[in-house]
Write an enzyme that holds these catalytic residues in place. Structure first.
Site, short mmCIF file in Angstrom:
data_model
loop_
_atom_site.label_atom_id
_atom_site.label_comp_id
_atom_site.label_asym_id
_atom_site.label_seq_id
_atom_site.Cartn_x
_atom_site.Cartn_y
_atom_site.Cartn_z
N LYS A 125 -10.05 17.61 -8.08
CA LYS A 125 -8.78 18.00 -8.69
C LYS A 125 -8.36 16.95 -9.71
O LYS A 125 -7.98 15.83 -9.35
CB LYS A 125 -7.66 18.13 -7.65
CG LYS A 125 -6.40 18.78 -8.23
CD LYS A 125 -5.14 18.44 -7.47
CE LYS A 125 -4.40 17.28 -8.08
NZ LYS A 125 -3.88 17.54 -9.46
N GLY A 155 -4.15 7.06 -6.91
CA GLY A 155 -2.83 7.36 -7.41
C GLY A 155 -1.81 6.38 -6.86
O GLY A 155 -2.14 5.25 -6.49
N SER A 156 -0.58 6.82 -6.76
CA SER A 156 0.50 5.94 -6.33
C SER A 156 0.42 5.67 -4.83
O SER A 156 -0.10 6.47 -4.05
CB SER A 156 1.85 6.56 -6.66
OG SER A 156 2.12 7.68 -5.81
N THR A 157 0.99 4.54 -4.43
CA THR A 157 1.03 4.18 -3.02
C THR A 157 1.85 5.18 -2.23
O THR A 157 1.50 5.53 -1.09
CB THR A 157 1.58 2.76 -2.85
OG1 THR A 157 0.70 1.83 -3.50
CG2 THR A 157 1.70 2.38 -1.39
N VAL A 188 2.37 8.49 -2.76
CA VAL A 188 1.62 9.72 -2.50
C VAL A 188 0.41 9.43 -1.61
O VAL A 188 0.08 10.20 -0.72
CB VAL A 188 1.18 10.37 -3.82
CG1 VAL A 188 0.33 11.61 -3.55
CG2 VAL A 188 2.40 10.75 -4.65
N GLY A 189 -0.22 8.29 -1.83
CA GLY A 189 -1.37 7.92 -1.01
C GLY A 189 -1.03 7.82 0.46
O GLY A 189 -1.83 8.18 1.34
N GLU A 214 -7.31 4.46 -3.39
CA GLU A 214 -7.18 3.42 -4.40
C GLU A 214 -5.80 3.61 -5.01
O GLU A 214 -5.54 4.60 -5.70
CB GLU A 214 -8.29 3.54 -5.45
CG GLU A 214 -8.50 2.26 -6.25
CD GLU A 214 -7.48 2.11 -7.37
OE1 GLU A 214 -6.52 1.33 -7.19
OE2 GLU A 214 -7.63 2.78 -8.40
N CYS A 263 -3.86 0.49 -12.78
CA CYS A 263 -3.46 -0.15 -11.53
C CYS A 263 -3.97 -1.59 -11.43
O CYS A 263 -3.45 -2.38 -10.64
CB CYS A 263 -3.94 0.66 -10.34
SG CYS A 263 -5.68 1.11 -10.40
N GLU A 317 5.53 -1.70 -9.63
CA GLU A 317 4.46 -1.31 -10.54
C GLU A 317 5.04 -0.46 -11.67
O GLU A 317 5.44 0.69 -11.46
CB GLU A 317 3.36 -0.53 -9.82
CG GLU A 317 2.19 -0.22 -10.75
CD GLU A 317 1.07 0.56 -10.07
OE1 GLU A 317 -0.09 0.31 -10.42
OE2 GLU A 317 1.37 1.42 -9.23
#
Length: 454
Positions: A154, A207-209, A211-212, A229, A263, A355
């Site tokens: 995706k 992606g972002s922390t 959402v991760g 990551e 990142c 970030e």
């Protein structure tokens, strides 16, 4: 079928409409991948290796097309985009060597022989961010395919075009239908279905922390392995004994590359107090010389931010900070943003902790080695970083003490496909790339063969 509009960030003009997949369409893609994976895994390792090399050759022959597509969709400077396209081919070539090297172990045991096998998970779901669409996709799909898995990928809604083209090139190279599926759409539908679908047996998310964390929670509920990551707030630590001219000249590229949308960006520069003012004096002309402009121009070093909405999130970090100096950027259409160097009042200021994901760097002083380590670690993140010193002992001590997954000394190296890549703390879980990456897409099966007579 619904769709979304892909925008050129350098001009703010629409490029094309892209379909937004429904849950049923995601499920259909996963079902095709399940079928394709069984035949793919049954191939001799040499056959899988040859297929990946064929894929690499097709990517290489379309490198300029892919680069220009990335310029159009992501606003990457053409020089960077050409490197990214060639990198995809290199990653495929590297992992084409893995199928024949996924060897298990023979373990001495009493009464027989114990053997381990590397078995593919089956279908791997890969969720790719918008900042480096081609390269990050390849870090996942190349070793996953090499290990005998099928991949459902995706891409981000903002930058899907190169991933879509790679899916077409995979078929052109002769990969089986269904083996490498690219599904466009929203994360709440496509990405969430990767997490919840029982036939997707591993998820790779970049992606972002925030959402991760949700992805990891969903995978935990399904007892599904996940590689994450995530974000970073990496430090560029400059000691008084460093080559200050080299450190200052290289600092803009370490944070303003890809408009800071990286990142691994060294978005905190920590400078020993005794040379703090000198370093700022050297940094100012380097920032002024950083070339921001038309991504098609060979001389351009930085393009636009990805969207107007993202520009709106970056702007307050500069507006509400003490600005030391800024670079320049075009005006007019496009999501342009001039690089900025800011001086936080405290290491706890938001600009020094959050970030930003834009061309903004916070410069802070430190007193001594212990203080440098403390400040470098004073963040929830731990992805990358740089250390500038001429003292080898100090370089080793600081590198061991800073809690980041990837560090470089007197340089800003972050990613090589031949070495492991990943973060500590809130920057992620697991590792990508390196010689063992294909093994990370397998489960170890242990088989005992009894040899003693009954």
């Amino acid at each position: 079928m619904s769709s979304f509009t892909v925008i050129n960030p350098a001009t703010a003009a629409p490029i094309r409409e892209v379909s937004r997949a429904s849950v049923a369409e995601v499920d259909a893609a996963i079902a095709r991948a399940v079928t394709a994976q069984r035949s793919w895994a049954a191939l001799a390792p040499l056959a899988r290796a040859d297929a990946l090399r064929a894929f690499a050759r097709v990517v290489e022959s379309h490198a300029e097309e892919l680069a220009l597509l990335e310029v159009l969709n992501s606003g990457h400077p053409i020089g960077s985009a050409r490197w990214e396209a060639s990198h995809v081919g290199q990653v495929l070539n590297y992992y084409a060597g893995s199928p024949e090297r996924l060897a298990g172990q023979q373990i001495p045991v009493a009464g027989g022989i114990d053997v381990t096998f590397h078995e593919p998970y089956g279908v791997v779901g890969i969720i790719v961010p918008w900042n480096f669409p081609m390269t990050i996709a390849a870090w996942g799909f190349a070793p996953a395919l090499a290990a005998g898995n099928a991949v459902v990928l995706k891409p981000a809604e903002l930058t899907p075009l190169t991933a879509m083209r790679l899916g077409e090139l995979a078929l052109e190279a002769g990969l089986p239908e269904g083996l490498f599926e690219v599904v466009t759409g929203s994360g709440s539908v496509v990405g969430q279905r990767f997490v919840s679908h029982p036939d997707v047996r591993k998820v790779v998310f970049t992606g972002s922390t925030e959402v991760g964390t949700d992805v990891a929670a969903g995978c935990a509920r399904a007892l599904k392995p996940v590689t994450l990551e995530l974000g970073g707030k990496s430090a560029n630590v400059i000691f008084a004994d460093a080559d200050l001219h080299r450190a200052a000249a290289s600092a803009p590229g370490a944070v303003f590359d890809n408009a800071g949308q990286d990142c691994c960006a060294r978005s905190r520069i920590l400078v020993q107090r005794s040379v703090f003012d000198t370093f700022l004096e050297l940094l100012e002309p380097a920032v002024a010389d950083w070339r921001v402009g038309d991504p098609h121009d060979e001389a351009t070093e930085m393009g636009p931010l990805i969207s107007a909405a993202h520009r709106d999130t970056v702007t307050p970090f500069v507006k509400h900070s003490r600005v030391a100096f800024r670079g320049s950027a075009p005006s007019g259409p496009g999501f342009w943003f001039a690089p900025a160097v800011v001086l936080p009042d405290s290491p706890q200021d938001r600009v020094a902790q959050h970030e930003i994901f834009g061309p903004v760097v916070a410069v802070l002083p430190f007193e001594d080695e212990a203080d440098a380590i403390r400040l470098a670690n004073d963040t929830i993140y731990g992805l990358a970083g740089s250390i500038w010193t001429e003292n080898l002992g100090r370089a080793v001590r600081v590198a061991r003490a800073v809690k980041s997954g990837v560090l470089s000394v007197n340089s800003h190296s972050s990613v090589r496909y031949t070495t492991p890549f990943g973060g500590m703390k809130a920057s992620g879980l697991g590792r990508e790339l390196g010689p063992d990456a294909a093994e990370h897409f397998t489960e170890t099966k242990n088989v005992f063969f009894a040899t003693d007579s009954p």
